[in-house]
Design an enzyme around this catalytic site. Structure first.
Site, mmCIF file in Angstrom:
data_model
loop_
_atom_site.group_PDB
_atom_site.id
_atom_site.type_symbol
_atom_site.label_atom_id
_atom_site.label_comp_id
_atom_site.label_asym_id
_atom_site.label_seq_id
_atom_site.Cartn_x
_atom_site.Cartn_y
_atom_site.Cartn_z
ATOM 1 N N SER A 38 0.793 -1.238 0.000
ATOM 2 C CA SER A 38 0.000 0.000 0.000
ATOM 3 C C SER A 38 0.819 1.279 0.000
ATOM 4 O O SER A 38 0.255 2.358 -0.191
ATOM 5 C CB SER A 38 -0.943 0.025 1.195
ATOM 6 N N LYS B 60 0.306 3.387 -2.961
ATOM 7 C CA LYS B 60 -0.884 4.243 -3.139
ATOM 8 C C LYS B 60 -0.515 5.731 -3.154
ATOM 9 O O LYS B 60 -1.233 6.552 -3.731
ATOM 10 C CB LYS B 60 -1.905 3.937 -2.039
ATOM 11 N N TYR C 58 -4.207 -2.196 -9.934
ATOM 12 C CA TYR C 58 -4.022 -2.103 -8.473
ATOM 13 C C TYR C 58 -3.089 -3.203 -7.950
ATOM 14 O O TYR C 58 -2.148 -2.925 -7.197
ATOM 15 C CB TYR C 58 -5.394 -2.167 -7.792
ATOM 16 N N TYR D 132 -4.408 3.554 8.051
ATOM 17 C CA TYR D 132 -5.760 3.008 8.230
ATOM 18 C C TYR D 132 -6.320 3.407 9.599
ATOM 19 O O TYR D 132 -6.197 4.556 10.009
ATOM 20 C CB TYR D 132 -5.752 1.479 8.039
HETATM 21 N N1 GLU Z 1 -2.364 -5.409 -1.827
HETATM 22 C C1 GLU Z 1 -2.859 -5.309 -0.485
HETATM 23 C C2 GLU Z 1 -4.338 -5.565 -0.483
HETATM 24 O O1 GLU Z 1 -4.973 -5.126 -1.380
HETATM 25 C C3 GLU Z 1 -2.518 -3.959 0.056
HETATM 26 C C4 GLU Z 1 -2.901 -3.779 1.494
HETATM 27 C C5 GLU Z 1 -1.938 -2.943 2.289
HETATM 28 O O2 GLU Z 1 -0.754 -2.917 2.034
HETATM 29 O O3 GLU Z 1 -2.416 -2.309 3.227
HETATM 30 O O4 GLU Z 1 -4.895 -6.184 0.369
#
Ligand code: GLU
Length: 313
Positions: free
Chosen positions: A64, A67, A191, A243
């Protein structure tokens, strides 16, 4: 204050001996095979000086953390129009949660939860085929890091594609609300591949410099984004980068940061440094246990915090 090199060496030694290391993510099979004893840290200062510790040169799955880079690209393509499709508020929910999407009509809370990043991936598809969009992300990250050796781990991308049922649910749900403009499989393909970028702490810290330096690469002066956009991306990192643990990270570290389930965290100290840490063991909320601890130690030892009083103002 001790010099940064000494601080980085001390933190690396402490993390090497740490016993509480968290649990590696096992819902993406290749990530389950990464040894929990890994720890790396890279700090790149404004003048380009690098301080490395532990396994700072070993590539890991940035997940992530990617992102941040895909958001930067999408904002470059559609500007503020993005915000009609993705919010800018902390979710207070798990990274892969679906609960808010129903009451909020398929508009994800922010671009750093999975649902938000899938919408961002959909935006990137306006640049061409899925393969071209993925190549665009890789090109961008390589140019930010000044390193053409960065790759996407096809094995990780394939594993995510094979097991990403929750992400498929999120994407289908948003498509039902009309918030994806391309086929679900294509948005997810972009993604999953961006999440599978493999980078070392050194490469990641180098790639994050523009966020610490008003949108410019401090080495060349090249403008990546406007100063306002760099600040706004950093604001989102601070509020949404971990998060439902973002408040805790801001409380303990006081720097904008973005974590990934591969155990990496990118953090920036405005005007001063770009930092990447990596340790694959995660807390129950999916953030690197030792990575966050290392950043907490670094911030305490250096006084780095966006909340520090600045004598220049
Ligand atoms: N590729 C992971 C997912 O989609 C990313 C989640 C993360 O790194 O927080 O679950």
């Amino acid at each position: 204050m001790a010099d940064i090199g000494t601080i980085v060496a001390e933190i690396t030694a402490e993390m090497r001996g740490a016993t509480e290391r968290g649990r590696v993510a096992d819902y993406i099979p290749p990530l389950a095979c990464v040894s929990r004893d890994r720890f790396g840290i890279a700090v790149v200062m404004a003048d380009g000086t690098l301080h490395l510790g532990g396994n700072a040169e070993e590539p890991f799955s940035i997940q992530s953390v990617s992102k941040v880079f895909s958001l930067t690209l999408a904002l470059g393509m559609v500007g503020d129009a993005l915000w009609s499709r993705v919010g800018r508020e902390p979710s207070g929910s798990a990274f892969n949660s679906i609960v808010q999407l129903e009451t909020e009509h398929g508009i994800p809370r922010n671009p750093f939860i999975n649902a938000g990043a899938i919408v961002v991936a959909d935006v990137l598809l306006a640049s061409g085929t899925p393969a071209e969009a993925i190549a665009g992300v890789l090109r961008f990250v390589r140019s930010l890091a000044g390193d053409e050796t960065i790759t996407i781990d096809a094995r990780v991308a394939a594993a995510e594609q094979a097991t990403g049922y929750r992400n498929m649910a999120l994407a289908n749900y948003m498509r039902a609300f009309g918030n994806l403009q391309h086929p679900v499989e294509q948005a997810l393909g972009v993604y999953f591949h961006q999440c599978a970028l493999a980078m070392s702490c050194r490469q990641l810290a180098m790639a994050g410099r523009y966020l610490a330096h008003d949108g410019r690469d401090p080495a060349t002066g090249r403008c990546i984004v406007t100063p306002q956009r760099a600040r706004r991306i950093a604001a989102l990192m601070m509020l949404c980068g971990h998060y439902d643990n973002s408040g805790e990270f801001a409380f303990r570290v006081g720097l904008p940061g973005k974590s990934g389930v591969g155990g990496g965290i990118l953090a920036v100290v405005p005007g001063t440094a770009s930092i990447a840490v990596w340790s694959p063991g995660l807390t129950p909320k999916g953030n690197s246990q030792l990575g966050a601890l290392a950043l907490e130690r670094l911030a305490a030892a250096t006084g780095w915090s966006v909340f520090e009083a600045c004598s220049g103002l």
